[in-house]
Structures are given as structure tokens and as C-alpha cells.
Design an enzyme around this catalytic site. Structure first.
Site, PDB file in Angstrom:
ATOM      1  N   ASP A 110      11.135  -6.720 -26.195  1.00 41.32           N
ATOM      2  CA  ASP A 110      11.801  -7.695 -27.070  1.00 41.32           C
ATOM      3  C   ASP A 110      13.316  -7.532 -27.075  1.00 41.32           C
ATOM      4  O   ASP A 110      13.969  -7.938 -28.030  1.00 41.32           O
ATOM      5  CB  ASP A 110      11.257  -7.571 -28.503  1.00 41.32           C
ATOM      6  N   LYS A 161      14.864   5.262 -37.038  1.00 41.36           N
ATOM      7  CA  LYS A 161      15.008   4.547 -38.327  1.00 41.36           C
ATOM      8  C   LYS A 161      15.536   5.470 -39.429  1.00 41.36           C
ATOM      9  O   LYS A 161      14.975   5.576 -40.508  1.00 41.36           O
ATOM     10  CB  LYS A 161      13.673   3.918 -38.748  1.00 41.36           C
ATOM     11  N   ASP A 219      18.085  -6.978 -30.096  1.00 37.59           N
ATOM     12  CA  ASP A 219      16.640  -6.866 -30.287  1.00 37.59           C
ATOM     13  C   ASP A 219      16.190  -8.137 -30.999  1.00 37.59           C
ATOM     14  O   ASP A 219      16.737  -8.490 -32.044  1.00 37.59           O
ATOM     15  CB  ASP A 219      16.375  -5.609 -31.141  1.00 37.59           C
TER      16      ASP A 219
HETATM   17  N1  GDD Z   1       1.466  -1.550 -25.710  1.00 32.35           N
HETATM   18  C1  GDD Z   1       1.991  -1.321 -26.908  1.00 32.35           C
HETATM   19  N2  GDD Z   1       1.229  -0.663 -27.831  1.00 32.35           N
HETATM   20  N3  GDD Z   1       3.233  -1.763 -27.185  1.00 32.35           N
HETATM   21  C2  GDD Z   1       3.741  -1.519 -28.411  1.00 32.35           C
HETATM   22  C3  GDD Z   1       3.017  -0.850 -29.413  1.00 32.35           C
HETATM   23  C4  GDD Z   1       1.676  -0.403 -29.105  1.00 32.35           C
HETATM   24  O1  GDD Z   1       0.959   0.187 -29.920  1.00 32.35           O
HETATM   25  N4  GDD Z   1       3.797  -0.781 -30.532  1.00 32.35           N
HETATM   26  C5  GDD Z   1       4.963  -1.391 -30.213  1.00 32.35           C
HETATM   27  N5  GDD Z   1       4.932  -1.846 -28.942  1.00 32.35           N
HETATM   28  C6  GDD Z   1       5.990  -2.553 -28.213  1.00 32.35           C
HETATM   29  C7  GDD Z   1       6.473  -3.811 -28.920  1.00 32.35           C
HETATM   30  O2  GDD Z   1       5.742  -4.931 -28.455  1.00 32.35           O
HETATM   31  C8  GDD Z   1       7.940  -3.861 -28.501  1.00 32.35           C
HETATM   32  O3  GDD Z   1       8.122  -4.535 -27.268  1.00 32.35           O
HETATM   33  C9  GDD Z   1       8.321  -2.408 -28.292  1.00 32.35           C
HETATM   34  O4  GDD Z   1       7.092  -1.679 -28.172  1.00 32.35           O
HETATM   35  C10 GDD Z   1       9.137  -1.833 -29.443  1.00 32.35           C
HETATM   36  O5  GDD Z   1       8.486  -2.100 -30.651  1.00 32.35           O
HETATM   37  P1  GDD Z   1       9.265  -2.769 -31.888  1.00 32.35           P
HETATM   38  O6  GDD Z   1       8.277  -2.975 -32.975  1.00 32.35           O
HETATM   39  O7  GDD Z   1      10.055  -3.924 -31.435  1.00 32.35           O
HETATM   40  O8  GDD Z   1      10.211  -1.550 -32.310  1.00 32.35           O
HETATM   41  P2  GDD Z   1      11.616  -1.594 -33.030  1.00 32.35           P
HETATM   42  O9  GDD Z   1      12.431  -2.720 -32.580  1.00 32.35           O
HETATM   43  O10 GDD Z   1      11.404  -1.441 -34.502  1.00 32.35           O
HETATM   44  O11 GDD Z   1      12.289  -0.205 -32.516  1.00 32.35           O
HETATM   45  C11 GDD Z   1      12.281   0.133 -31.148  1.00 32.35           C
HETATM   46  O12 GDD Z   1      13.271  -0.583 -30.430  1.00 32.35           O
HETATM   47  C12 GDD Z   1      14.643  -0.333 -30.812  1.00 32.35           C
HETATM   48  C13 GDD Z   1      15.548  -1.110 -29.881  1.00 32.35           C
HETATM   49  O13 GDD Z   1      15.262  -2.436 -29.897  1.00 32.35           O
HETATM   50  C14 GDD Z   1      12.541   1.653 -31.025  1.00 32.35           C
HETATM   51  O14 GDD Z   1      12.346   2.013 -29.681  1.00 32.35           O
HETATM   52  C15 GDD Z   1      13.946   2.015 -31.487  1.00 32.35           C
HETATM   53  O15 GDD Z   1      14.211   3.385 -31.254  1.00 32.35           O
HETATM   54  C16 GDD Z   1      14.975   1.174 -30.722  1.00 32.35           C
HETATM   55  O16 GDD Z   1      16.289   1.447 -31.229  1.00 32.35           O
HETATM   56 MG    MG Z   2      12.087  -4.418 -31.440  1.00 31.30          MG
END
Ligand code: GDD
Ligand code: MG
Length: 356
Positions: A110, A161, A219
Site C-alpha cells: 500500500d 508505532k 502510505d
Molecule cells: N499476507 C499478509 N498477511 N499481508 C499482511 C498481513 C498478513 O497477515 N498483515 C498486513 N499485511 C500487509 C498489508 O496488506 C500491507 O500491504 C502491509 O502488510 C503493511 O500493513 P499495514 O496494515 O498497511 O501496516 P501499516 O501501514 O500500519 O505499517 C506498516 O507500514 C508502514 C509504512 O507504510 C509497517 O511496516 C510500518 O513499520 C511502516 O512504517
Molecule cells: Mg500501510
């Protein structure tokens, strides 16, 4: 050096983008006329990585039915489905048996960004790191993984976070791993790469490098960012090899009808088959295919779901309207309002704003 595989994590529920993500997973939502994931796949392809594994869970079938084997985009796509979500680290471990090379690029599904992926890969090899993290700086790091580095660029901590971040430098959601690091993640259970794997690697003395880039980064997990990212793609502020070039103030897709007396600006996308009436104002709007905006309505920084209708004189600002919802005339929905799919709001002076 061996070949490089790519893994894209696309199994999240997209909770913060509901109700849009009730029918489609977040990376499949249309941005500038194509599912968001198209932009990322095209960037990976253009960096010379052709074998891409999608780690899927929530609504896994939607990816495969759209992208198939990847030929249309010039890549070889494989899909691995988690019966239960395994978390980000578990999802990476779960694709280990599909990897072919010694180096793996891993992407959150994303993130819209302009980082030079070849340079990221080169840094990883030059520094002989076990893992290299793409990092960027943001005004408010609390919603992300906070990642401080030492003067030589080595990562010193990973604080996911953190309510009180020690730096504005964050995990930008793309990594390069040695394959052996993927294989060392415990199999068969949920693992968070951010909360378990990265802190564990640092505690064990692994070499974790940071690659800081100050180019475009966003993001798309929250409605405001989804809308802004889409507008940036349309205006050419965010780079994507999946688009023919900047569309300018508006991208109007095939079969859409926009009345000449409507004003369409701010990187708006008008989806296929949409109609926009006279005097309507669309500013930074995202209209999914088949939606209709009646005369005199105003849609700013908002998403209108597939087949939804917006009545005459209605005002949407920072709102998300679910698929097929019917919003009557002279209604005001602002400041984070969300309407569920198939809901109907009858004409009248309804005013909703979460800011009130
Ligand atoms: N296959 C799979 N299985 N994918 C997953 C799962 C799971 O259980 N959980 C999350 N994802 C995928 C989501 O679809 C997304 O593409 C990605 O992992 C990150 O998940 P988000 O839910 O978007 O996380 P975030 O935005 O809160 O935080 C993450 O991204 C940030 C940067 O955009 C973390 O990696 C942070 O450390 C980072 O700063
Ligand atoms: Mg994200």
C-alpha cells in the site's frame, strides 16, 4: 550475486479504508484508473525483477482473477494464500519455498513512492547487510515504524508505532533480505516483521542497513492519503510507469460523461461510465466506475464507490461513500463521514461532520 525475487504483502484487511475495502482488498482499489498494485508491480518490473510472489490472505481471489500469471504486465506472478492471516513476518516466511534467488525484495502493498529500487538493491549488496530497510522522513512518525540509524547508516533500533518517537525517520515499507533471513523466521505461526523480526535481528547483532530516500513517499492506508495519493498520480507528482504520463487536473476514463459546465480539478479521477452533471465541482475526488454526481454537487477530497449516486447540490468533503450508496440532494457530509455500501440517504438538509 544470484537472482532477486520480489514479495508483495497484500493480506491486510484494509480496516482504515472501510467501507471501500469490504468488497476489494486495499491494493486492488482503483487509483488513476488501475488497481493500486499495478503501479507497484510496474516499478518492480522496471527495476529488473521479474519474479513476484504475492502474499495474500484477505480476499485473495480478487488478485488472481485480475492479474492472472502477470504476463500482461511483463512479470511472472505467483500467489500464496494464508488461511489465517500470518502477520507481515509470517507472510514473508510463508512464501520461502517459492524463492529462487539469494536476495529478496519485500514490499508493503500500500505504499506509493519514487525510490530508486536498483539503488536500494545495490546498497544492500555493497554493504553486505543481512537486511536493508528503505527509510524516509515524515512530519508525524507515530503511525509508522520509527527507525534510527547511526552515522554510518546502520539501523540501531526498530520501534513500531511508537507514541513518542526518537526520530522522524521511518520504515518506508520496502526491504531487501538475504534469503537465509527469510528462512530463519519461525514457520507456521503469526509473526510481525516489525515487532518481532527486526528487533530480534538487531538484538542478535545482525547487520541491518538503512537506505534513506527523500523522494515521494505515501502510505495509502487512510482515506485522506488514498485520495491524495490518487490525485498525485493523476497530476504526475507521484511517479508510476503504469501510466502513460501525467493526466493533469483530471483523468476522465472511457465512457464517462462530464457536463461541460462542471469543474473538475485537483487530480480528480472520473471512473469509466460515470456521469457528472452541470455545475458540479470535483476537486481531488476519486469517482469509482459507474458512479454518478448530479448537477451542482460538490465533491472534494472524497471517494465515491462503484455505482454510487450523489444528489444535486450535495456537498462531500473528506468523505468516503460505499459502493452503490444513494446520497440524496442537498446533503452535507464532511470531515471523515463514511457511508456504507447500499445505504440510502434521502433528500434534505442532513449535515454530518465528525468535526462537529
Ligand atoms: N499476507 C499478509 N498477511 N499481508 C499482511 C498481513 C498478513 O497477515 N498483515 C498486513 N499485511 C500487509 C498489508 O496488506 C500491507 O500491504 C502491509 O502488510 C503493511 O500493513 P499495514 O496494515 O498497511 O501496516 P501499516 O501501514 O500500519 O505499517 C506498516 O507500514 C508502514 C509504512 O507504510 C509497517 O511496516 C510500518 O513499520 C511502516 O512504517
Ligand atoms: Mg500501510
Amino acid at each position: 550475486m544470484g537472482s532477486t525475487d520480489a514479495v508483495i504483502l497484500v493480506g491486510g484487511l484494509g480496516t482504515r479504508l472501510r467501507p471501500l475495502t469490504l468488497s476489494a482488498p486495499k491494493p486492488m482499489l482503483p487509483t488513476a484508473g488501475v488497481p493500486f498494485l499495478t503501479h507497484l508491480i510496474a516499478r518492480i518490473r522496471d527495476a529488473g525483477v521479474r519474479h513476484i510472489v504475492l502474499g495474500t490472505s484477505y480476499r485473495a481471489e480478487v488478485f488472481q482473477s485480475y492479474f492472472g500469471d502477470g504476463t500482461a504486465l511483463g512479470v511472472e506472478l505467483e500467489y500464496v494464500v494464508e488461511d489465517e492471516p500470518l502477520g507481515t513476518g509470517g507472510a514473508i516466511r510463508n512464501v520461502a519455498d517459492r524463492l529462487r534467488g539469494d536476495t529478496v525484495m519485500i514490499f508493503n502493498g500500500d505504499v506509493l513512492c519514487g525510490v530508486d529500487l536498483r539503488a536500494l538493491l545495490a546498497r544492500h549488496h555493497d554493504s553486505a547487510a543481512d537486511v536493508t530497510l528503505y527509510l524516509t522522513k515524515v512530519p508525524d512518525p507515530r503511525a509508522f515504524g520509527c527507525v534510527p540509524t547511526d552515522p554510518d547508516g546502520w539501523v540501531t533500533a526498530f520501534l513500531e508505532k511508537d507514541p513518542d518517537p526518537v526520530t522522524d525517520q521511518i520504515n518506508a515499507g520496502a526491504y531487501v533480505f538475504k534469503r537465509s533471513v527469510v528462512e530463519a523466521i519461525p514457520a507456521g505461526r503469526a509473526v510481525s516483521v516489525e515487532r518481532e523480526t527486526f528487533p530480534g535481528l538487531l538484538a542478535a547483532g545482525a547487520l541491518v542497513a538503512g537506505y534513506v530516500d527523500s523522494g515521494y513517499w505515501r502510505d495509502l492506508g487512510r482515506p485522506a492519503d488514498f485520495v491524495a495519493g490518487s490525485a498525485d498520480l493523476v497530476r504526475g507528482l507521484a511517479p508510476s510507469p503504469a501510466l502513460p504520463g501525467p493526466a493533469g487536473e483530471a483523468l476522465v476514463l472511457a465512457g464517462a460523461t462530464v457536463d461541460p459546465a462542471a469543474t473538475v480539478t485537483g487530480g480528480t479521477t472520473v471512473g469509466a461510465g460515470c456521469t457528472v452533471g452541470a455545475g458540479a465541482v470535483l476537486d481531488g475526488a476519486v469517482l469509482f466506475d459507474g458512479s454518478r454526481v448530479a448537477e451542482g454537487a460538490v465533491v472534494r477530497r472524497s471517494v465515491v464507490g462503484f455505482g454510487a449516486t450523489i444528489g444535486a447540490g450535495t456537498v462531500l468533503e473528506d468523505a468516503v461513500i460505499g459502493d452503490r450508496a444513494r446520497i440524496g440532494a442537498r446533503i452535507e457530509l464532511c470531515g471523515g463521514a463514511r457511508v456504507w455500501p447500499d445505504a440510502e440517504l434521502t433528500d434534505g438538509a442532513i449535515r454530518f461532520s465528525s468535526d462537529l
